[in-house]
Enzyme design. Sequence first.
Site, PDB file in Angstrom:
ATOM      1  N   TYR A 130       0.856  -1.095   0.053  1.00 21.95           N
ATOM      2  CA  TYR A 130       0.099   0.043   0.088  1.00 21.95           C
ATOM      3  C   TYR A 130       0.937   1.288   0.079  1.00 21.95           C
ATOM      4  CZ  TYR A 130       0.829   0.572   5.082  1.00 21.95           C
ATOM      5  OH  TYR A 130       1.480   0.883   6.267  1.00 21.95           O
ATOM      6  N   CYS A 131       0.263   2.335  -0.460  1.00 20.52           N
ATOM      7  CA  CYS A 131       0.862   3.701  -0.621  1.00 20.52           C
ATOM      8  C   CYS A 131      -0.175   4.494   0.052  1.00 20.52           C
ATOM      9  CB  CYS A 131       1.240   4.285  -1.727  1.00 20.52           C
ATOM     10  SG  CYS A 131      -0.012   4.174  -2.914  1.00 20.52           S
ATOM     11  N   THR A 132      -0.404   5.921  -0.104  1.00 18.78           N
ATOM     12  CA  THR A 132      -1.345   6.762   0.578  1.00 18.78           C
ATOM     13  C   THR A 132      -2.528   6.530  -0.263  1.00 18.78           C
ATOM     14  OG1 THR A 132       0.524   8.503   0.874  1.00 18.78           O
ATOM     15  CG2 THR A 132      -2.200   9.142   1.021  1.00 18.78           C
ATOM     16  N   LEU A 158      -3.802   3.486   2.004  1.00 17.61           N
ATOM     17  CA  LEU A 158      -3.916   3.951   3.172  1.00 17.61           C
ATOM     18  C   LEU A 158      -5.273   4.715   3.582  1.00 17.61           C
ATOM     19  CD1 LEU A 158      -2.709   3.451   6.224  1.00 17.61           C
ATOM     20  CD2 LEU A 158      -1.649   5.760   5.830  1.00 17.61           C
TER      21      LEU A 158
END
Length: 183
Positions: A130-132, A158
């Site tokens: 995952y990232c933002t 996220l």
Amino acid sequence: MKGNIDQTFVISMQMKATGKWVVLGLKQNRIDAEQEGQRMLSKMPIFRSYKVEQAEYSSQNSHVITSEAIGITPKEVRNKLKLQTNIQFIDVREANEIKKDQIPGSLLIEVKDIPHKLDELERDKEYIVYCTAGYRSPYVCKFLMEKGYKAFDLKGGLLAWKGAGFVTPVIEGALHVWNKLKK
């Protein structure tokens, strides 16, 4: 034991507002990387420019398994966590992006560092990347899959995880989050 030396190309985008560079993703060849940088520059007005840099890394297994990242929702992750113990989260955000919210227990590996950290990942684990907001993580997920790892992209990143009510500030600790996930 180190494997063969392979190469990949890191795509970075420069933010218009701040001038800071953010790693967007990885490609196996320069032409694809340049095309992706140009595509993102033309479609996303938040970027000023892009650059492509070559990175070499050691790999024991470089065969292609699939061509697409497999997305998974926060709810699907929750269900998977109830049934499996071999799951590891990988947070691919840059160090300056990680403030107080994260998924506890995540490996923190920036996108640009993924090719150099392959030997540290276990092949018998499943990785939730995952990232933002889910723009960079599909590239990393696809890259890991091409290298023989079982990886899933957390759809919406996220922000989706937080939207589902699963993230708490790091200071509250992992126990609260894991207890919430196990319900």
